[in-house]
Design a protein around this motif. Structure first.
Motif, short mmCIF file in Angstrom:
data_model
loop_
_atom_site.label_atom_id
_atom_site.label_comp_id
_atom_site.label_asym_id
_atom_site.label_seq_id
_atom_site.Cartn_x
_atom_site.Cartn_y
_atom_site.Cartn_z
N GLY A 67 -53.17 61.93 69.55
CA GLY A 67 -52.95 62.79 70.73
C GLY A 67 -51.47 63.06 70.94
N GLN A 68 -50.65 62.02 70.73
CA GLN A 68 -49.19 62.20 70.89
C GLN A 68 -48.65 63.15 69.84
OE1 GLN A 68 -48.23 58.04 70.68
NE2 GLN A 68 -47.76 57.93 72.88
N ARG A 69 -49.21 63.06 68.62
CA ARG A 69 -48.74 63.96 67.56
C ARG A 69 -49.09 65.40 67.91
NH1 ARG A 69 -49.89 59.65 63.56
NH2 ARG A 69 -52.01 60.40 63.34
N GLN A 70 -50.27 65.59 68.56
CA GLN A 70 -50.63 66.95 68.95
C GLN A 70 -49.66 67.44 70.04
OE1 GLN A 70 -51.66 69.26 67.37
NE2 GLN A 70 -53.88 69.16 67.28
N ARG A 71 -49.20 66.51 70.88
CA ARG A 71 -48.20 66.88 71.90
C ARG A 71 -46.89 67.31 71.22
NH1 ARG A 71 -49.61 64.90 77.22
NH2 ARG A 71 -51.49 63.66 77.05
N ILE A 72 -46.52 66.62 70.14
CA ILE A 72 -45.30 66.99 69.40
C ILE A 72 -45.46 68.41 68.83
CG2 ILE A 72 -43.86 66.46 67.39
CD1 ILE A 72 -44.72 63.47 67.81
N ALA A 73 -46.67 68.67 68.26
CA ALA A 73 -46.91 70.00 67.68
C ALA A 73 -46.82 71.08 68.77
CB ALA A 73 -48.27 70.04 67.00
#
Ligand code: ATP
Ligand code: MG
Length: 335
Positions: free
Chosen positions: A169-175
Motif C-alpha cells: 500500500g505504501q509503495r502504491q502511495r509512492i507511485a
C-alpha cells in the motif's frame, strides 16, 4: 498546483476525447512464418472502434472480462504504445502535442497494478518521486518531494529509503506521489489496488478520491472489481472483445443496464440477499470474432439480426434490442 494545471485549458471540449481507436496485434510471426502459412496474416483485434470522452475531474471506469482490451486502451492513452488508428485529444490537442507541453512534464501518468515493478528498486524514494521534476533546483525539489510524500500519507523522511522498505500500500502511495510530482491532470490507473489487502485497498481508493477533489484530477480507472468501480466511477464504459458495448453514468449502469452483457457482469457480483451467479460461457477468440453482434453466442436475447449485423454504437450502447428490453439492474450495494 491546481492553478498550474488549469493554465491554458480551453473549456470547449471534454478533458479527454478518444475517437475511433483501433489496435490489433500481429500474431503472424516473421516473414518466414508467414511465407510458410501462405502469406496469411493472423491479427488479434484487441481494440475495435472505441470512442469515449472524459470530463475534467471525472472518473471513467473501463470494465469487462479478462482480455477485453482494458490494458491495451490504458497503455495507448498513457503513450506507452501507439494505436494502429484513431485519435486521442487531451484539452483539445492531439496526444503527442499534449504530452510535449509544460516543458516536458507529462500530462498523463500511469499507476500500475504492481507498484513494485514500476518503481526502480535501486533508487531512493526521493529520487523516484523527484524524477519528473529533476530540472528544478535541488533545494526546491527536495522541499517539493517532502510535501508530496506527506500529501499521500507518508513521511518526508521516507525520501531516503528504498522501495523494498515499504508495504504494498505504501509503495502504491509512492507511485501516486510520483504521478502528482509530474503535475499530470490525467491519471491512468490500471487495477491500482488489485494486489492489495481489502483494508489497504480502501485507504488507497480514499486517498485517490481525496487527491482528485483537491487537484481536480481526471482518472481513467480500470478494475475487475465492480464494487471498487461503483465506489470510484462517475462514468463507466463496458468493453466486450475490444468493443465498447455500453457507456453511461455509473449509477445508471448499475440501476438500469441496457446491454445484456452489462447485465451479465452485474449478475456475477454478489448482492444483498442473492448469490453470485457465474459468468455464462466464454469470451470468443478475438482472432476470429463471431459474426454480427460479437456477444450474440452468449446472449439470452439474441434474435436473427444479432447473428448477422454488427450493431452500431448509438445512444450509449451497441445492442439491436436495447430499446425493447427491460433488463434488471442491481439496487443492492455490491461488495
Ligand atoms: N503484446 C501483446 N501481443 C499479443 N496480444 C496481446 C498483447 N497484449 C495484449 N494482447 C491481447 O489483446 C487482448 C486484450 O488484452 P488486454 O491486456 O488489453 O486485456 P484486459 O482487458 O486488460 O485483460 P485483463 O483483465 O486480463 O487485464 C487479449 O486478447 C490479449 O491476449
Ligand atoms: Mg489488463
Amino acid at each position: 498546483m491546481k492553478q498550474d494545471m488549469a493554465v491554458n485549458q480551453p473549456d470547449t471540449e471534454p478533458h479527454v476525447v478518444v475517437s475511433r481507436l483501433n489496435h490489433h496485434f500481429d500474431l503472424s510471426g516473421g516473414l518466414l512464418a508467414r511465407a510458410l502459412r501462405g502469406g496469411e496474416r493472423k491479427l488479434l483485434h484487441a481494440v475495435a472502434d472505441v470512442s469515449f470522452s472524459i470530463e475534467r475531474g471525472e472518473t471513467f471506469a473501463l470494465v469487462g472480462e479478462s482480455g477485453s482490451g482494458k490494458t491495451t486502451i490504458a497503455r495507448i492513452l498513457a503513450g506507452l504504445m501507439p494505436a494502429r488508428s484513431g485519435e486521442i485529444r487531451i484539452d483539445g490537442r492531439p496526444i503527442r502535442a499534449a504530452a510535449a507541453r509544460d516543458e516536458g512534464l507529462a500530462v498523463i501518468q500511469m499507476v500500475f497494478q504492481d507498484p513494485y515493478a514500476s518503481l526502480n528498486p535501486r533508487w531512493r524514494v526521493g529520487r523516484i518521486v523527484g524524477e519528473p521534476i529533476r530540472a528544478l533546483p535541488q533545494t526546491e525539489r527536495i522541499r517539493r518531494v517532502a510535501e508530496l510524500l506527506e500529501l499521500v500519507g507518508l513521511h518526508a523522511l521516507d525520501a531516503g529509503k528504498y522501495p523494498h522498505q515499504f508495504s504494498g500500500g505504501q509503495r502504491q502511495r509512492i507511485a501516486i506521489a510520483r504521478s502528482l510530482s509530474a503535475n499530470a491532470p490525467l491519471l491512468v490507473c490500471d487495477e491500482p489496488t488489485s494486489a492489495l489487502d481489502v483494508s489497504v485497498q480502501a485507504q488507497i481508493l480514499n486517498l485517490m478520491r481525496e487527491l482528485q477533489g483537491q487537484f481536480d484530477l481526471t482518472y481513467l480507472f480500470i478494475s475487475h472489481n465492480l464494487a471498487v468501480v461503483r465506489y470510484m466511477a462517475t462514468k463507466i464504459g463496458v468493453l466486450y472483445l475490444g468493443r465498447l458495448v455500453e457507456v453511461a453514468p455509473a449509477s445508471r449502469i448499475f440501476s438500469a443496464p441496457r446491454h445484456p452483457y452489462t447485465q451479465m457482469l452485474l449478475e456475477a457480483v454478489p448482492g444483498k440477499g442473492r448469490e453470485r451467479t457465474s459468468i455464462k460461457g466464454e469470451m470468443p477468440s478475438p482472432i476470429a470474432p463471431p459474426s454480427g453482434c460479437p456477444f450474440h453466442p452468449r446472449c439470452a436475447y439474441a434474435i436473427d439480426v444479432c447473428r448477422k449485423v454488427t450493431p452500431e454504437f448509438r445512444n450509449g450502447n451497441a445492442c439491436h434490442r436495447a430499446d425493447e428490453l427491460e433488463l434488471p439492474g442491481t439496487a443492492a450495494a455490491v461488495g
